[in-house]
Design a protein around this motif. Structure first.
Motif, PDB file in Angstrom:
ATOM      1  N   PHE A 111      19.437  50.169  14.666  1.00 21.54           N
ATOM      2  CA  PHE A 111      19.769  50.808  12.762  1.00 21.54           C
ATOM      3  C   PHE A 111      18.592  50.943  11.751  1.00 21.54           C
ATOM      4  O   PHE A 111      17.073  50.039  12.430  1.00 21.54           O
ATOM      5  CB  PHE A 111      20.279  49.657  12.315  1.00 21.54           C
ATOM      6  CG  PHE A 111      21.812  49.374  13.070  1.00 21.54           C
ATOM      7  CD1 PHE A 111      23.289  49.611  12.564  1.00 21.54           C
ATOM      8  CD2 PHE A 111      21.831  48.418  14.621  1.00 21.54           C
ATOM      9  CE1 PHE A 111      24.360  48.857  13.282  1.00 21.54           C
ATOM     10  CE2 PHE A 111      23.160  48.465  15.191  1.00 21.54           C
ATOM     11  CZ  PHE A 111      24.566  48.832  14.548  1.00 21.54           C
ATOM     12  N   ASP A 124      21.903  53.873   8.023  1.00 23.66           N
ATOM     13  CA  ASP A 124      22.603  54.046   9.654  1.00 23.66           C
ATOM     14  C   ASP A 124      22.474  53.583  11.204  1.00 23.66           C
ATOM     15  O   ASP A 124      20.774  53.234  11.344  1.00 23.66           O
ATOM     16  CB  ASP A 124      23.253  55.369   9.686  1.00 23.66           C
ATOM     17  CG  ASP A 124      24.361  55.597   9.877  1.00 23.66           C
ATOM     18  OD1 ASP A 124      25.349  54.955  10.641  1.00 23.66           O
ATOM     19  OD2 ASP A 124      25.028  56.807   8.898  1.00 23.66           O
ATOM     20  N   ILE A 125      23.593  53.726  11.693  1.00 19.66           N
ATOM     21  CA  ILE A 125      23.042  53.802  13.085  1.00 19.66           C
ATOM     22  C   ILE A 125      22.000  55.268  13.770  1.00 19.66           C
ATOM     23  O   ILE A 125      22.660  55.722  12.994  1.00 19.66           O
ATOM     24  CB  ILE A 125      23.765  53.607  14.315  1.00 19.66           C
ATOM     25  CG1 ILE A 125      24.914  52.664  14.015  1.00 19.66           C
ATOM     26  CG2 ILE A 125      24.143  54.189  15.525  1.00 19.66           C
ATOM     27  CD1 ILE A 125      26.197  52.568  14.777  1.00 19.66           C
ATOM     28  N   GLN A 359      27.750  58.391  11.776  1.00 21.28           N
ATOM     29  CA  GLN A 359      27.315  58.531  11.311  1.00 21.28           C
ATOM     30  C   GLN A 359      27.990  58.548   9.778  1.00 21.28           C
ATOM     31  O   GLN A 359      28.729  59.627   9.766  1.00 21.28           O
ATOM     32  CB  GLN A 359      25.945  59.527  11.846  1.00 21.28           C
ATOM     33  CG  GLN A 359      24.989  58.538  12.423  1.00 21.28           C
ATOM     34  CD  GLN A 359      23.740  59.774  12.437  1.00 21.28           C
ATOM     35  OE1 GLN A 359      23.478  61.086  12.669  1.00 21.28           O
ATOM     36  NE2 GLN A 359      22.534  58.718  12.591  1.00 21.28           N
ATOM     37  N   CYS A 410      23.471  45.116   9.330  1.00 24.67           N
ATOM     38  CA  CYS A 410      23.697  45.893  10.229  1.00 24.67           C
ATOM     39  C   CYS A 410      25.476  46.054  10.970  1.00 24.67           C
ATOM     40  O   CYS A 410      25.945  46.863  11.345  1.00 24.67           O
ATOM     41  CB  CYS A 410      22.779  44.986  11.685  1.00 24.67           C
ATOM     42  SG  CYS A 410      21.274  46.338  11.648  1.00 24.67           S
ATOM     43  N   THR A 413      27.223  47.943   8.663  1.00 22.85           N
ATOM     44  CA  THR A 413      27.384  49.489   9.132  1.00 22.85           C
ATOM     45  C   THR A 413      27.823  49.372  10.528  1.00 22.85           C
ATOM     46  O   THR A 413      29.042  50.873  11.143  1.00 22.85           O
ATOM     47  CB  THR A 413      25.867  50.146   9.222  1.00 22.85           C
ATOM     48  OG1 THR A 413      24.683  49.526   8.366  1.00 22.85           O
ATOM     49  CG2 THR A 413      25.419  51.195   9.808  1.00 22.85           C
TER      50      THR A 413
END
Length: 476
Positions: A111, A124-125, A359, A410, A413
């Protein structure tokens, strides 16, 4: 009289929100939320070193010791390279039967800050090498276990560690509840930019933490193509070439010679041309304005060390107009033996499809291609920019409050990523308003962090005994 169900765009029955919520609540009957608590290794659990060696058998032989060298440095570094081991263990754990697109390797360092096509800095990841549809719980458990491992590395107390994990899962649960009430388009357009992060930091972090966030954002904006160009290239006879830094960066000229090198470069130019067809037409046109100058093999990360990863230097209008691409080998996801094979025959396309689905915004040059003959066999690759405003956290520098706030971010997200592909209403209904799932996963994460420490020690012992060879280099 039974009512006739309408069909969704994909042909599946279109369930009402009430029916989807009922599905989630019914899942508690066969998989109570409390059943996620704890972890006990199976009696026939494979030797973790065997799993790593099986992966190493298909990787670049001279880089395998580098992979082991990085993994023995600490339990957290081992964890980053042990997604295949954990996938084997997760397959035997309870799950609700509700699936979503998974990251497959959702540890906390996956992340980070990333650039959107509109040049906004988002959170984002990042990496999706293992992405595949599967039980959403698997991503949650891998994320929370990473929080425990990082907390222990920082010598946080048991209560501080538990608080961090509970906050992470609570954030996932509460945000999934929010997403369950949103319209589909509102979920799709949801994103977290740095400005929003800084607003959140005002209420959650002390002055020192806010300054660190601001510095991280500024550093991320500086990690772009020009920075890579300055750092990774040199002038050779008046022309730009990728500078050698073996074994981490090795230009193709130093790997191959003569006819082999010429054949490789010719095939690589074909790869870039064919890959362009997987891009939207406007981005394909942009790619065609660059020409290939040099290629080098690069060592990346921890878990990916030993896979074929090439960095590609391209130039545009002149010698000071670079584009750096990364072509990374994509193999079968470590989740596939347990979650089912991908619908995509090309593993690069699997990665790209999962990334675009999870995403909020993806790299404009994200695409894929299959290559025959570069090194004598067929391989799948996905391609993206090497660097584009990427900023990574440094958990070892965080105090408990900082890691807790990061865990909450995290968790939110990950919930958004799962809500884009999975049945967010059913997942939210399964989780409910209470903390039963939170506390169960907290116990799982503690137990699995213990298992990770044992597996890390098993690799250390394998190196000491000479079973496997390790080469330790500077950390990345």
């Amino acid at each position: 009289m039974a009512t006739k169900q309408s069909k969704a765009a994909g042909g599946a029955p279109h369930l009402t929100p009430a029916e989807r919520a009922a599905r989630g609540k019914a899942a508690r009957g066969h998989t109570p939320r409390s059943s996620h608590a704890g972890f006990e290794p199976a009696e026939d659990r494979p030797d973790p070193v065997d799993i790593l060696e099986a992966q190493s058998a298909v990787r670049v032989p001279e880089l395998v010791p580098v992979r082991y060298g990085r993994m023995i440095e600490s339990p957290f570094r081992f964890y980053r390279g042990a997604a295949a081991i954990m996938a084997t263990d997760l397959a035997g754990t309870p799950h609700s039967g509700i699936r979503a697109q998974l990251c497959g390797d959702a540890h906390l360092l996956n992340f980070r800050m990333l650039a959107s096509p509109e040049r906004h800095l988002l959170f984002d990841i990042n990496d999706f090498d293992e992405t595949l549809p599967g039980p959403w719980e698997w991503d949650v458990k891998r994320l929370t276990t990473s929080m425990v491992i990082a907390s222990r590395a920082n010598e946080f107390s048991e209560s501080e560690c538990a608080g961090i994990v509970l906050a992470t899962v609570r954030s996932y649960r509460e945000w999934m509840s929010r997403f369950s009430a949103m319209r589909n388009l509102d979920v799709w357009y949801t994103k977290v930019d740095v400005e929003h992060l800084q607003d959140l930091a005002e209420g959650r972090l002390q002055k020192r933490g806010r300054k660190k966030l601001a510095r991280a954002a500024e550093k991320a904006r500086g990690r772009d193509t020009m920075q890579a160009f300055d750092k990774l290239t040199e002038l050779v006879d008046g022309e730009r070439r990728i500078a050698a830094d073996p074994p981490l960066v090795v230009p193709v000229d130093q790997i191959l010679g003569g006819v082999e090198r010429d054949t490789f470069q010719r095939e690589f130019r074909k790869l870039i041309g064919r890959y362009g067809r997987t891009l939207p037409t406007d981005r394909r046109n942009l790619l065609e304005q660059f020409h290939l100058v040099d290629v080098a093999r690069k060592v990346v990360g921890v878990g990916s060390v030993g896979t074929r990863c090439w960095i590609v230097l391209m130039l545009g209008r002149d010698g000071e107009d670079p584009l750096f691409l990364q072509a990374k080998e994509a193999d079968t996801s470590v989740l596939a033996p347990f979650a089912g094979a991908s619908e995509y025959q090309n593993q690069g396309e699997r990665v790209v499809a999962g990334q675009r689905l999870m995403q909020a915004a993806s790299d404009i040059f994200l695409g894929w291609e299959r290559v025959d003959g570069i090194d004598g066999r067929r391989r799948d690759f996905y391609i993206r920019q090497l660097r584009d405003w990427k900023g990574i956290v440094e958990p070892e520098q965080m105090i408990p409050a900082g890691l807790e706030a990061f865990g909450q971010l995290c968790g939110a997200t990950l919930a958004r990523a799962h809500a884009r592909s999975g049945d967010r209403i059913a997942i939210a209904s399964y989780l409910g308003r209470g903390d039963a799932f939170d506390r169960a996963v907290q116990l799982f994460a503690e137990d699995y962090a213990d298992q990770n420490e044992r597996d890390h020690q098993a690799l250390v012992d394998a190196v000491r005994s000479g079973r496997v060879q390790a080469e330790q280099l500077a950390a990345t």
